[in-house]
Design a protein around this motif. Sequence first.
Motif, PDB file in Angstrom:
ATOM      1  N   ARG A 106       0.840  -1.208   0.000  1.00  0.00           N
ATOM      2  CA  ARG A 106       0.000   0.000   0.000  1.00  0.00           C
ATOM      3  C   ARG A 106       0.870   1.251   0.000  1.00  0.00           C
ATOM      4  N   ILE A 107       1.970   1.200   0.747  1.00  0.00           N
ATOM      5  CA  ILE A 107       2.871   2.353   0.792  1.00  0.00           C
ATOM      6  C   ILE A 107       3.504   2.577  -0.580  1.00  0.00           C
ATOM      7  N   MET A 108       3.880   1.473  -1.247  1.00  0.00           N
ATOM      8  CA  MET A 108       4.423   1.576  -2.606  1.00  0.00           C
ATOM      9  C   MET A 108       3.414   2.229  -3.541  1.00  0.00           C
ATOM     10  N   ILE A 109       2.153   1.814  -3.393  1.00  0.00           N
ATOM     11  CA  ILE A 109       1.118   2.381  -4.259  1.00  0.00           C
ATOM     12  C   ILE A 109       0.966   3.871  -3.967  1.00  0.00           C
ATOM     13  N   ALA A 110       0.947   4.219  -2.679  1.00  0.00           N
ATOM     14  CA  ALA A 110       0.840   5.627  -2.300  1.00  0.00           C
ATOM     15  C   ALA A 110       1.985   6.427  -2.905  1.00  0.00           C
ATOM     16  N   MET A 111       3.184   5.856  -2.833  1.00  0.00           N
ATOM     17  CA  MET A 111       4.367   6.544  -3.351  1.00  0.00           C
ATOM     18  C   MET A 111       4.250   6.764  -4.860  1.00  0.00           C
ATOM     19  N   ALA A 112       3.736   5.764  -5.559  1.00  0.00           N
ATOM     20  CA  ALA A 112       3.600   5.864  -7.008  1.00  0.00           C
ATOM     21  C   ALA A 112       2.548   6.895  -7.398  1.00  0.00           C
ATOM     22  N   LEU A 113       1.542   7.063  -6.534  1.00  0.00           N
ATOM     23  CA  LEU A 113       0.428   7.933  -6.920  1.00  0.00           C
ATOM     24  C   LEU A 113       0.570   9.373  -6.414  1.00  0.00           C
ATOM     25  N   LEU A 114       1.594   9.645  -5.618  1.00  0.00           N
ATOM     26  CA  LEU A 114       1.719  10.950  -4.972  1.00  0.00           C
ATOM     27  C   LEU A 114       1.627  12.109  -5.947  1.00  0.00           C
ATOM     28  N   CYS A 115       2.297  11.982  -7.096  1.00  0.00           N
ATOM     29  CA  CYS A 115       2.295  13.095  -8.049  1.00  0.00           C
ATOM     30  C   CYS A 115       1.177  12.983  -9.074  1.00  0.00           C
ATOM     31  N   LYS A 116       0.207  12.132  -8.816  1.00  0.00           N
ATOM     32  CA  LYS A 116      -0.911  11.919  -9.734  1.00  0.00           C
ATOM     33  C   LYS A 116      -0.429  11.642 -11.156  1.00  0.00           C
ATOM     34  N   PRO A 117       0.239  10.522 -11.363  1.00  0.00           N
ATOM     35  CA  PRO A 117       0.767  10.202 -12.690  1.00  0.00           C
ATOM     36  C   PRO A 117      -0.380   9.907 -13.661  1.00  0.00           C
ATOM     37  N   THR A 118      -0.104  10.086 -14.947  1.00  0.00           N
ATOM     38  CA  THR A 118      -1.130   9.738 -15.930  1.00  0.00           C
ATOM     39  C   THR A 118      -1.014   8.278 -16.348  1.00  0.00           C
ATOM     40  N   LEU A 119       0.166   7.702 -16.111  1.00  0.00           N
ATOM     41  CA  LEU A 119       0.346   6.290 -16.457  1.00  0.00           C
ATOM     42  C   LEU A 119       0.985   5.576 -15.273  1.00  0.00           C
ATOM     43  N   LEU A 120       0.350   4.497 -14.834  1.00  0.00           N
ATOM     44  CA  LEU A 120       0.888   3.712 -13.721  1.00  0.00           C
ATOM     45  C   LEU A 120       1.286   2.340 -14.240  1.00  0.00           C
ATOM     46  N   LEU A 121       2.523   1.948 -13.970  1.00  0.00           N
ATOM     47  CA  LEU A 121       2.974   0.619 -14.353  1.00  0.00           C
ATOM     48  C   LEU A 121       2.990  -0.251 -13.103  1.00  0.00           C
ATOM     49  N   ALA A 122       2.379  -1.396 -13.173  1.00  0.00           N
ATOM     50  CA  ALA A 122       2.343  -2.279 -12.007  1.00  0.00           C
ATOM     51  C   ALA A 122       2.961  -3.615 -12.401  1.00  0.00           C
ATOM     52  N   ASP A 123       4.110  -3.923 -11.787  1.00  0.00           N
ATOM     53  CA  ASP A 123       4.812  -5.152 -12.151  1.00  0.00           C
ATOM     54  C   ASP A 123       4.533  -6.211 -11.089  1.00  0.00           C
TER      55      ASP A 123
ATOM     56  N   HIS B 125      -8.681   8.784  -9.960  1.00  0.00           N
ATOM     57  CA  HIS B 125      -7.629   9.592 -10.575  1.00  0.00           C
ATOM     58  C   HIS B 125      -7.611   9.549 -12.087  1.00  0.00           C
ATOM     59  N   GLN B 126      -8.426   8.685 -12.675  1.00  0.00           N
ATOM     60  CA  GLN B 126      -8.502   8.595 -14.146  1.00  0.00           C
ATOM     61  C   GLN B 126      -7.141   8.372 -14.797  1.00  0.00           C
ATOM     62  N   MET B 127      -6.386   7.427 -14.259  1.00  0.00           N
ATOM     63  CA  MET B 127      -5.077   7.195 -14.879  1.00  0.00           C
ATOM     64  C   MET B 127      -5.123   5.908 -15.691  1.00  0.00           C
ATOM     65  N   ALA B 128      -4.157   5.775 -16.588  1.00  0.00           N
ATOM     66  CA  ALA B 128      -4.024   4.540 -17.352  1.00  0.00           C
ATOM     67  C   ALA B 128      -3.113   3.601 -16.574  1.00  0.00           C
ATOM     68  N   ILE B 129      -3.418   2.308 -16.626  1.00  0.00           N
ATOM     69  CA  ILE B 129      -2.586   1.345 -15.903  1.00  0.00           C
ATOM     70  C   ILE B 129      -2.102   0.268 -16.874  1.00  0.00           C
ATOM     71  N   ILE B 130      -0.830  -0.074 -16.778  1.00  0.00           N
ATOM     72  CA  ILE B 130      -0.358  -1.293 -17.430  1.00  0.00           C
ATOM     73  C   ILE B 130      -0.055  -2.272 -16.320  1.00  0.00           C
ATOM     74  N   PHE B 131      -0.773  -3.370 -16.291  1.00  0.00           N
ATOM     75  CA  PHE B 131      -0.712  -4.304 -15.183  1.00  0.00           C
ATOM     76  C   PHE B 131      -0.094  -5.607 -15.675  1.00  0.00           C
TER      77      PHE B 131
END
Lengths: 323, 259
Positions: free
Chosen positions: B158-175, B200-206
């Motif tokens: 959850r902390i990793m996810i929070a860290m990734a989302l802090l700057c409100k990215p438009t693209l989130l990569l989840a490995d 947040h309306q972001m795109a995710i590559i999962f």
Amino acid sequence: MSLRVQSLNIYYPMQKQHMFAKETYMHAVKDLSFSVETGQTLGIVGESGCGKSSVARALLGLQPHLTGEIWWHQHALHDCSDQQWMPLRRDIQMIFQDPLASLDPRFTIEQCIQEPLNALYPELTQIQKQHRVEKMMQRVGLSPELKHRYPHEFSGGQCQRVGIARALIVEPKLLICDEPVSALDVLIQAQIIQLLKELQQALNLTMIFISHDLNVIGQISNQIMVMYLGRLMEWADKTTLQTQAKHPYTQALWNAIPNPFQPQRKTCTLLYGEIPSILTPPSGCVFHTRCPYVMPQCKISPPSYVSLSSTQKTACYLITQDK
Amino acid sequence: MLKVSDLSIAYTHQEHTLRAVDQLSFELQAGETLGIVGESGSGKSQTLLALLGLLRKNAQIQGEIVFQGKALLQQTEKQWQQIRGKEISMIFQDPMTALNPYLTIGTQLIEVLQHHEQLSYAAAKARTLDMLDQVQIATPKTRLTQYPHECSGGMRQRIMIAMALLCKPTLLLADEPTTALDVTIAAQIIALLKELQRQHQMAIIFVSHNLGVVAQLCQKVHVMYQGKVLEQAKTSELFKHPQHAYTKRLLAALYREDR
């Protein structure tokens, strides 16, 4: 009844705070009873820290602090000395979780597979041993030409086959598999499970299969035991557990498995919160901190086990209430 | 928003050439989720690393990646630093190795905002607390002063996810964000990602090797094998009518309640 476990308790000694402090113990497995018939598979499922690996170690005599009884046929495993264990090791073998870590990197595959024979069947000649190693390699789907290679030259799936060959070379009757497929890719998992099933049929093995994945457990087990924080939550045969799981934790485990064929299924009993620490287990029913149906009495005293039929046993106040 | 065309990644060792990713092309719109499924060594992680500009120096990259009008493969390291963590960010598989064990969680999270958005410490801390609250961490204030080893696996993720989302990215990569977690915790994390994506309306590559997980989250799925995309389809189509033999085998390895 080939394996019978009666009110097994496993403890781990805690580090002393100071030199004269009293010894304290962590109660890792509490009051566990089960039995397995010859040729059947018992699946043990649960999340990390639920005591499933401790049970496996106890069955192999590797767990020093335990009370209760473990009977393998007429042998009392709970108070065997190391010497009494030696002949029993031919009967009971184990497959480990991480295939690469459980093989000696400086042994060739042949040496790895032959090592149990050297220890447990010293009367065999070298030629007989080599012959058995080659036969075993073929049996688990490895070409005997590979026998001079080293573990690092193999893929994860191949290493796990070596692990299986190593366990089965002494022709055990009870095989304990501690998360044998969790480190592998999905397709390789399916292959290894298929292999274990075939070998079980051919050799009439009794198996204890431990996993955190109900999906995997469901493919191989006859009976399934669901554990949580060292306690048995529900025990049932496979079909009963799939269709009419009674304990809320079992239901939640089923719901947590993503089903791609009905992705929009409502995950109504999605669990909230984390697994509590086993050092300070919750009072009463250990599951009450995450249970969606928690009642006041759950927090006070743990429910007792109720047999719903000859193939299902559970401990939950929801069931005693209905009766 | 994101367009990858003919991306190839190769490594040469002595005379051997290893084609880690071979002629990969796809497009992604804002708010969409793409799932990439494949075994280890199929090139999933290499693709993600290429999107973050984190490939090893000896990688031979061909093709084009265009993200919001920028050609990513031509960015300098300095330009990359403005993109990574701000516009494109990533959740790694193993949260324990991805977090720094010597720094408190607060330090690691606040640093992200101070670097990318030049916020003051107090403002960054307030945003961080808000974000930890969004990823459903019960006592965010005390967590900020703790070290990663004091948190459980689910908490760290959850902390990793929070860290990734802090700057409100438009693209989130989840490995493989759920592979290292217990099943009930993995289900929580997926529900959380779904909810955050909606907000947040972001795109995710999962990326995952588990088709079941992918089915819950993604609209489109690519099945990769040895660096090539074998099959790409809408998720519902893929499960109803798998075309490729490999996909069929992957599906057969999954457990079905009706079987």
